[in-house]
Design a protein around this motif. Structure first.
Motif, PDB file in Angstrom:
ATOM      1  N   UNK A   2       1.022  -1.386  -0.129  1.00 16.93           N
ATOM      2  CA  UNK A   2      -0.071  -0.191  -0.100  1.00 16.93           C
ATOM      3  C   UNK A   2       0.823   1.216  -0.035  1.00 16.93           C
ATOM      4  N   UNK A   3       0.725   1.986  -0.966  1.00 14.32           N
ATOM      5  CA  UNK A   3       1.341   3.211  -0.952  1.00 14.32           C
ATOM      6  C   UNK A   3       0.812   4.546  -0.526  1.00 14.32           C
ATOM      7  N   UNK A   4       1.463   5.549   0.009  1.00 15.67           N
ATOM      8  CA  UNK A   4       0.816   6.549   0.488  1.00 15.67           C
ATOM      9  C   UNK A   4       1.838   7.889  -0.011  1.00 15.67           C
ATOM     10  N   UNK A  35      13.794  -2.461  -3.332  1.00 19.04           N
ATOM     11  CA  UNK A  35      13.455  -2.440  -1.794  1.00 19.04           C
ATOM     12  C   UNK A  35      13.166  -3.638  -1.387  1.00 19.04           C
ATOM     13  N   UNK A  36      12.477  -4.629  -2.200  1.00 21.39           N
ATOM     14  CA  UNK A  36      12.014  -5.991  -1.601  1.00 21.39           C
ATOM     15  C   UNK A  36      13.447  -6.971  -1.516  1.00 21.39           C
ATOM     16  N   UNK A  89       9.047   0.915   2.027  1.00 22.51           N
ATOM     17  CA  UNK A  89      10.034   1.227   0.839  1.00 22.51           C
ATOM     18  C   UNK A  89       9.597   2.672   0.124  1.00 22.51           C
ATOM     19  N   UNK A  90      10.751   3.622   0.120  1.00 26.99           N
ATOM     20  CA  UNK A  90      10.521   4.787  -0.546  1.00 26.99           C
ATOM     21  C   UNK A  90      10.720   4.796  -2.107  1.00 26.99           C
ATOM     22  N   UNK A 141       5.475   6.460  -0.022  1.00 26.83           N
ATOM     23  CA  UNK A 141       6.017   5.267   0.806  1.00 26.83           C
ATOM     24  C   UNK A 141       5.330   4.091   0.884  1.00 26.83           C
ATOM     25  N   UNK A 142       5.858   2.930   0.421  1.00 28.00           N
ATOM     26  CA  UNK A 142       4.891   1.694   0.243  1.00 28.00           C
ATOM     27  C   UNK A 142       5.330   0.776   1.361  1.00 28.00           C
ATOM     28  N   UNK A 143       4.166   0.440   2.034  1.00 32.63           N
ATOM     29  CA  UNK A 143       4.232  -0.501   3.147  1.00 32.63           C
ATOM     30  C   UNK A 143       4.041  -1.848   2.531  1.00 32.63           C
ATOM     31  N   UNK A 144       4.951  -2.763   2.506  1.00 30.39           N
ATOM     32  CA  UNK A 144       5.189  -4.067   1.729  1.00 30.39           C
ATOM     33  C   UNK A 144       5.252  -5.346   2.823  1.00 30.39           C
TER      34      UNK A 144
END
Length: 437
Positions: A169-171, A201-202, A213-214, A232-235
């Protein structure tokens, strides 16, 4: 009929035509007679109305039709008298038209440029010299193996080339945005399905981990609200799978490529690479020859022909961009004429020059060459005979193939008096010049 040809400038011509008054009167009377035989006039049976009544009711339209017919029929004859060959349809302006008076009109059009070919013996051509190396064959076979790869779950951290299943989910500034969320999304890391920042980033994380991850979006990103922004993605990584390539002697792998041994596969790979190399060399030579034909023979190009070429280029672009189902007016807005004008001008100029080379050197289409081209094209398919039959049943596709074959003959004629300069290079440099640059 009197005809006068004027040259305002460049390729533009104006053909002034004068048709005698008696011819116009005769054409109008003939049109009225045709109308009187079937005209329905109140108070009279069909075809029985007096001629004066017919003239009063239908005279104007009869004259309009007669004038239109006279222009349409006299224009080809006027062209013949003037000895001109127009490039495209004319613009017709009627300059004089009154009862009892001659009909006068002006046809404005462009003509084809006069071409005197020059510089054909001064071409400087570089011919790639490429040897197929064992490393080239190794690379192709490795790609064939990758094409048949499978994936197996592993417990280690993610590496490039792995297949992963993730939630994300990206914000932007802490606020979620449309299209920035996914669950149990599977993709191969390093394949370019996502932006590089996210894929990189993964790498190094394992199944069960959740992290941020930015991700920087490029300035030309398709979504307007994300261009040049950093999100910013929460993975969360759910599963990591490692790619497994088939062994060179794997029976299923060999069967899939219609060979019975690794050695035979290498021979087939070498033959395929030689074919690609030879085709690429021909294309390089052709490109240079045609570019120098254009450079040595700058010509003025009829605007009418450019305008005819632009819609074809737009259709090709729409097909490549999957825009065929977009309404025409929207497609024209997305792909305006200005995008294609330069390419259309070049294509028209090249077509005119090629036609002049064909005429000057009396080049005749080689039917055997067309058959060979069709064989080579069909060889890339599983059912080559069906492909050839399909082509032969389609007149437009065969015409296109003949045009390409004739163009190749023109290139050969252009190169006949030139000794190309050998230019050693690798297969990679030949096939991917932009990547090398």
């Amino acid at each position: 009929m009197e005809v006068q040809l004027e040259t305002p400038g460049g390729l533009l011509r104006q053909l002034k035509v004068r048709i005698p008054a008696e011819n116009v009167t005769k054409a109008v009377e003939q049109r009225l007679r045709q109308l009187s035989s079937r005209a329905k006039v109140p108070g009279f049976r069909p075809g029985k109305a007096p001629q004066k009544v017919i003239e009063q009711q239908y005279g104007a339209s009869a004259r309009l039709d007669a004038v239109s017919d006279l222009v349409q029929k006299s224009y080809p004859e006027a062209l013949g008298k003037a000895g001109v060959n127009p490039a495209g349809m004319p613009k017709i302006d009627i300059t004089a038209e009154a009862p009892g008076q001659p009909l006068e009109y002006t046809a404005s059009f462009e003509v084809y440029p006069e071409i005197a070919l020059q510089g054909l013996d001064s071409f400087k051509i570089e011919k790639p010299s490429v040897l197929i190396q064992d490393s080239d064959i190794d690379k192709l076979i490795e790609n064939l193996r990758k094409g048949r790869r499978s994936f197996e779950a592993v417990s280690r951290a993610v590496a490039s080339g792995d297949s992963v299943s993730i939630d994300f989910e990206g914000k932007l500034d802490g606020v979620p945005f449309d299209g920035g969320k996914g669950e149990k999304v599977e993709f191969e890391v390093g394949a370019g399905q996502f932006l590089p920042d996210l894929e990189n980033g993964i790498v190094g994380h394992s199944a069960g981990e959740t992290f941020d991850v930015s991700v920087s979006f490029p300035e030309d990103y398709r979504a307007e609200n994300l261009k040049g922004k950093t999100a910013v993605f929460t993975v969360t990584v759910h599963e990591v799978k490692e790619a497994k390539l088939p062994a060179l002697d794997d029976a299923d792998f060999l069967t899939a490529h219609n060979v019975d041994s690794a050695a035979t596969l290498r021979d087939k790979a070498r033959s395929a690479l030689e074919g690609e190399r030879d085709k690429a060399i021909r294309n390089r030579l052709k490109s240079q020859a045609l570019e120098q034909l254009l450079a040595q023979n700058p010509i003025e190009v009829p605007t009418a022909l450019i305008e005819q070429e632009i819609p074809r280029l737009r259709e090709d672009a729409a097909s490549r961009m999957n825009l065929r189902n977009v309404p025409p007016e929207k497609r024209d807005e997305l792909l305006p004429n200005s995008l294609f004008e330069q390419t259309a001008r070049r294509r028209v100029a090249l077509g005119l020059l090629i036609g002049e080379v064909i005429k000057a050197q009396n080049i005749q289409l080689d039917a055997a060459r067309v058959d060979k081209a069709l064989d080579e094209l069909a060889a890339d398919y599983e059912q080559p005979e069906e492909v050839k039959q399909y082509y032969r049943s389609n007149g437009q596709m065969m015409q296109s193939l003949r045009a390409v074959s004739l163009e190749d003959q023109v290139v050969e004629a252009l190169l006949a008096s030139t000794t190309p300069i050998e230019q050693p290079m690798s297969l990679e440099q030949l096939l991917n010049p932009q990547a090398q640059a």
